[in-house]
Design a protein around this motif. Structure first.
Motif, PDB file in Angstrom:
ATOM      1  N   ALA A  98       0.830  -1.209   0.000  1.00 51.62           N
ATOM      2  CA  ALA A  98       0.000   0.000   0.000  1.00 51.62           C
ATOM      3  C   ALA A  98       0.859   1.252   0.000  1.00 51.62           C
ATOM      4  O   ALA A  98       0.532   2.259  -0.644  1.00 51.62           O
ATOM      5  CB  ALA A  98      -0.929  -0.012   1.219  1.00 51.62           C
ATOM      6  N   LEU A  99       2.002   1.193   0.691  1.00 48.26           N
ATOM      7  CA  LEU A  99       2.921   2.332   0.707  1.00 48.26           C
ATOM      8  C   LEU A  99       3.504   2.602  -0.677  1.00 48.26           C
ATOM      9  O   LEU A  99       3.694   3.750  -1.078  1.00 48.26           O
ATOM     10  CB  LEU A  99       4.038   2.067   1.711  1.00 48.26           C
ATOM     11  CG  LEU A  99       5.132   3.133   1.845  1.00 48.26           C
ATOM     12  CD1 LEU A  99       4.521   4.444   2.340  1.00 48.26           C
ATOM     13  CD2 LEU A  99       6.224   2.671   2.799  1.00 48.26           C
ATOM     14  N   LEU A 100       3.759   1.532  -1.438  1.00 43.68           N
ATOM     15  CA  LEU A 100       4.324   1.695  -2.777  1.00 43.68           C
ATOM     16  C   LEU A 100       3.358   2.392  -3.721  1.00 43.68           C
ATOM     17  O   LEU A 100       3.776   3.059  -4.670  1.00 43.68           O
ATOM     18  CB  LEU A 100       4.702   0.327  -3.348  1.00 43.68           C
ATOM     19  CG  LEU A 100       5.905  -0.368  -2.701  1.00 43.68           C
ATOM     20  CD1 LEU A 100       6.056  -1.786  -3.246  1.00 43.68           C
ATOM     21  CD2 LEU A 100       7.175   0.436  -2.946  1.00 43.68           C
ATOM     22  N   TYR A 141      12.220   8.394   1.019  1.00 42.72           N
ATOM     23  CA  TYR A 141      13.076   7.443   1.734  1.00 42.72           C
ATOM     24  C   TYR A 141      12.297   6.163   2.061  1.00 42.72           C
ATOM     25  O   TYR A 141      12.766   5.049   1.802  1.00 42.72           O
ATOM     26  CB  TYR A 141      13.599   8.086   3.014  1.00 42.72           C
ATOM     27  CG  TYR A 141      14.398   7.142   3.887  1.00 42.72           C
ATOM     28  CD1 TYR A 141      15.719   6.809   3.574  1.00 42.72           C
ATOM     29  CD2 TYR A 141      13.818   6.589   5.022  1.00 42.72           C
ATOM     30  CE1 TYR A 141      16.442   5.939   4.376  1.00 42.72           C
ATOM     31  CE2 TYR A 141      14.540   5.720   5.829  1.00 42.72           C
ATOM     32  CZ  TYR A 141      15.841   5.401   5.505  1.00 42.72           C
ATOM     33  OH  TYR A 141      16.545   4.536   6.289  1.00 42.72           O
ATOM     34  N   GLN A 142      11.088   6.313   2.620  1.00 49.01           N
ATOM     35  CA  GLN A 142      10.278   5.150   2.986  1.00 49.01           C
ATOM     36  C   GLN A 142       9.899   4.328   1.751  1.00 49.01           C
ATOM     37  O   GLN A 142       9.917   3.096   1.777  1.00 49.01           O
ATOM     38  CB  GLN A 142       9.017   5.600   3.734  1.00 49.01           C
ATOM     39  CG  GLN A 142       9.310   6.166   5.116  1.00 49.01           C
ATOM     40  CD  GLN A 142       8.048   6.620   5.832  1.00 49.01           C
ATOM     41  OE1 GLN A 142       6.985   6.748   5.217  1.00 49.01           O
ATOM     42  NE2 GLN A 142       8.167   6.893   7.127  1.00 49.01           N
ATOM     43  N   LYS A 143       9.569   5.017   0.666  1.00 50.35           N
ATOM     44  CA  LYS A 143       9.180   4.307  -0.553  1.00 50.35           C
ATOM     45  C   LYS A 143      10.356   3.561  -1.161  1.00 50.35           C
ATOM     46  O   LYS A 143      10.199   2.449  -1.694  1.00 50.35           O
ATOM     47  CB  LYS A 143       8.599   5.301  -1.554  1.00 50.35           C
ATOM     48  CG  LYS A 143       7.812   4.662  -2.680  1.00 50.35           C
ATOM     49  CD  LYS A 143       6.979   5.673  -3.419  1.00 50.35           C
ATOM     50  CE  LYS A 143       6.122   4.995  -4.476  1.00 50.35           C
ATOM     51  NZ  LYS A 143       5.243   5.950  -5.173  1.00 50.35           N
ATOM     52  N   THR A 144      11.546   4.123  -1.069  1.00 48.83           N
ATOM     53  CA  THR A 144      12.749   3.449  -1.580  1.00 48.83           C
ATOM     54  C   THR A 144      13.026   2.167  -0.808  1.00 48.83           C
ATOM     55  O   THR A 144      13.323   1.120  -1.393  1.00 48.83           O
ATOM     56  CB  THR A 144      13.960   4.386  -1.498  1.00 48.83           C
ATOM     57  OG1 THR A 144      13.688   5.580  -2.239  1.00 48.83           O
ATOM     58  CG2 THR A 144      15.201   3.714  -2.051  1.00 48.83           C
ATOM     59  N   PHE A 148      12.545  -3.997  -0.350  1.00 49.33           N
ATOM     60  CA  PHE A 148      12.007  -5.217   0.248  1.00 49.33           C
ATOM     61  C   PHE A 148      11.097  -5.965  -0.730  1.00 49.33           C
ATOM     62  O   PHE A 148      11.105  -7.199  -0.786  1.00 49.33           O
ATOM     63  CB  PHE A 148      11.248  -4.888   1.529  1.00 49.33           C
ATOM     64  CG  PHE A 148      12.135  -4.718   2.729  1.00 49.33           C
ATOM     65  CD1 PHE A 148      12.725  -5.820   3.335  1.00 49.33           C
ATOM     66  CD2 PHE A 148      12.385  -3.460   3.250  1.00 49.33           C
ATOM     67  CE1 PHE A 148      13.548  -5.675   4.437  1.00 49.33           C
ATOM     68  CE2 PHE A 148      13.212  -3.302   4.354  1.00 49.33           C
ATOM     69  CZ  PHE A 148      13.806  -4.401   4.950  1.00 49.33           C
ATOM     70  N   ALA A 149      10.285  -5.228  -1.506  1.00 58.74           N
ATOM     71  CA  ALA A 149       9.412  -5.878  -2.493  1.00 58.74           C
ATOM     72  C   ALA A 149      10.243  -6.584  -3.563  1.00 58.74           C
ATOM     73  O   ALA A 149       9.901  -7.688  -4.013  1.00 58.74           O
ATOM     74  CB  ALA A 149       8.481  -4.841  -3.126  1.00 58.74           C
TER      75      ALA A 149
END
Length: 448
Positions: A384-386, A397-400, A405-406
């Motif tokens: 969901a964050l992506l 930063y969080q999306k990177t 991880f994905a």
């Protein structure tokens, strides 16, 4: 709320009392209001006494009973019913508070109902537990009011009851019913077309949508055709039976992650219960093995009467351990106790490629002797964050990190497939359907 034993005063009582106090205060400035205030006070007291007499005249004016099963299904909406009966000779207004187990952390189990004389009513609500174990229900409290609604009489029906929350047997029954009526597609189970017909002939039956047209039996169709029209008939082939299917359930710290209230371990337990039942319906033998830093319980694959009850009881007792799982001990146990080539469904979770590499040698050894299917989980919150746009530096930063991880999850799938290991990467909510789809696919391809 002030109470005297079973006598309670309602909100309407306190509003009326506040109104009387204000009326007397106003009477000091306006003396002509004193007679009005006295009359209002007399009427108020008289009405309260009348309602009290009406409510307490009958020793058992209200009857209530809670109806709940002895077992609740984990992760499912379980119905609870409260039956009410008015034994008064006048209409009553009721407030019902059910003392549900503290594990639900709910304070909204309050219901209101109106009952005519000698009327009965059922109030139904649902509870969704998210942990297995013992749950304790308390009393059913009913507050009765006459049409005046100034005072209440409390009826307390002591219905203390212990119930056990088991793995999702409601989901198991749902899949079992749809499998029996050939409607599994309603739950996302795909029809798998068999490759060839090396399987044993079973019977000739009427055609249903989704059957392979290559199995059409034209001679039987011609015999069944008549004035009513043409009844298409197909040859049915039975799957190879009595194959051993084991669910290997990882109870290590990686399975403690929660999604939608349930831990990954609970998702794996629910899916194992449903899959074991489907395997038994397919005439296969179902077994279980749990492990973490040490081996837990081993239930040999069988197909005897009562075997599903053994599986249910074993799964009910499983708990997550907060240590890293020992795959070397898993391999040694499988090699020592599972001698026949079997389908091994390993429910686990890998977050990084490095985490996989530590266990890959043991997975490869398992895949050498058995058909191994590794099932692990997508991080749905990260997905969901992506999908959200990045609006500042912190979001970037969080999306990177989430993309990293994905990507590693996809790399884990590729590495396992490189060594001939079957894999499922699934969202927790889709675990059961995806696992059954893969099991049916493997049977249709004759790989078990």
């Amino acid at each position: 709320m002030y109470c005297l034993k079973a006598l309670y005063f309602s909100l309407r009582f306190w509003l009326a009392l506040i109104g009387l106090v204000l009326l007397f205060v106003a009477a000091y400035a306006l003396p002509f209001l004193f007679p009005v205030a006295r009359i209002a006070l007399f009427v108020f007291v008289a009405l309260c006494l009348i309602e009290g007499v009406i409510l307490f005249r009958h020793r058992k004016g209200i009857f209530a009973r809670r109806d709940v099963t002895d077992r609740l299904s984990n992760g499912d909406e379980n119905p609870v019913t409260i039956y009410l009966e008015n034994r008064y000779t006048l209409p009553v207004y009721l407030e019902i508070i059910d003392e549900i187990p503290f594990q639900f952390q709910r304070r909204d189990v309050l219901f209101r109902a109106g009952l005519k004389p000698n009327e009965t009513k059922a109030i139904r609500y649902e509870l969704r537990p998210t942990r297995r174990g013992e749950y304790s229900f308390g009393a059913v409290n009913v507050y009765a009011m006459s049409p005046l609604q100034l005072v209440k009489r409390r009826y307390q029906f002591s219905q203390d009851k212990q119930v056990a929350v088991y793995p999702s047997y409601l989901q198991m029954r749902q899949y079992e019913l749809l499998a029996a009526t050939n409607r599994l597609s309603e739950l996302g189970i795909k029809r798998v077309r068999r490759l060839g017909h090396s399987m044993e002939f079973e019977q000739v039956r009427p055609y249903t949508r989704g059957d392979d047209v290559r199995t059409m039996n034209w001679k039987a169709t011609a015999r069944r055709s008549g004035a009513r029209g043409t009844d298409l008939m197909v040859n049915a082939y039975q799957d190879e039976r009595s194959q051993a299917v084991y669910c290997l359930i990882d109870k290590g710290r990686m399975m403690k992650s929660p999604f939608e209230g349930l831990t990954l371990l609970d998702y794996a337990i629910n899916a194992s219960l449903v899959l074991s039942n489907i395997a038994l319906l397919k005439q296969d033998r179902a077994g279980l093995l749990t492990f973490s830093n040490r081996i837990g319980q081993l239930l040999p694959a069988e197909r005897r009467p009562g075997h599903m009850l053994k599986i249910l009881e074993l799964l009910y007792r499983q708990k997550t351990r907060f240590l890293e799982s020992d795959y070397e001990a898993l391999y040694a146990t499988v090699r020592a106790h599972i001698r026949q080539r079997s389908l091994l469904l390993l429910f686990t979770n890998f977050e990084t490629v490095n985490g996989l590499h530590r266990q890959l040698p043991f997975l490869r050894r398992l895949a050498k002797d058995h058909l191994l299917l590794v099932i692990f989980f997508e991080n749905t919150e990260m997905a969901a964050l992506l999908n959200q746009p990045a609006t500042n530096t912190e979001d970037v930063y969080q999306k990177t990190i989430a993309e990293k991880f994905a990507y590693e999850k996809k790399q884990i799938v590729k590495e396992l497939q490189q060594y001939g290991i079957q894999t499922i990467l699934t969202a927790p909510r889709n675990l059961t359907a995806n696992t059954i789809n893969k099991y049916l696919e493997l049977k249709a391809r004759g790989m078990i």
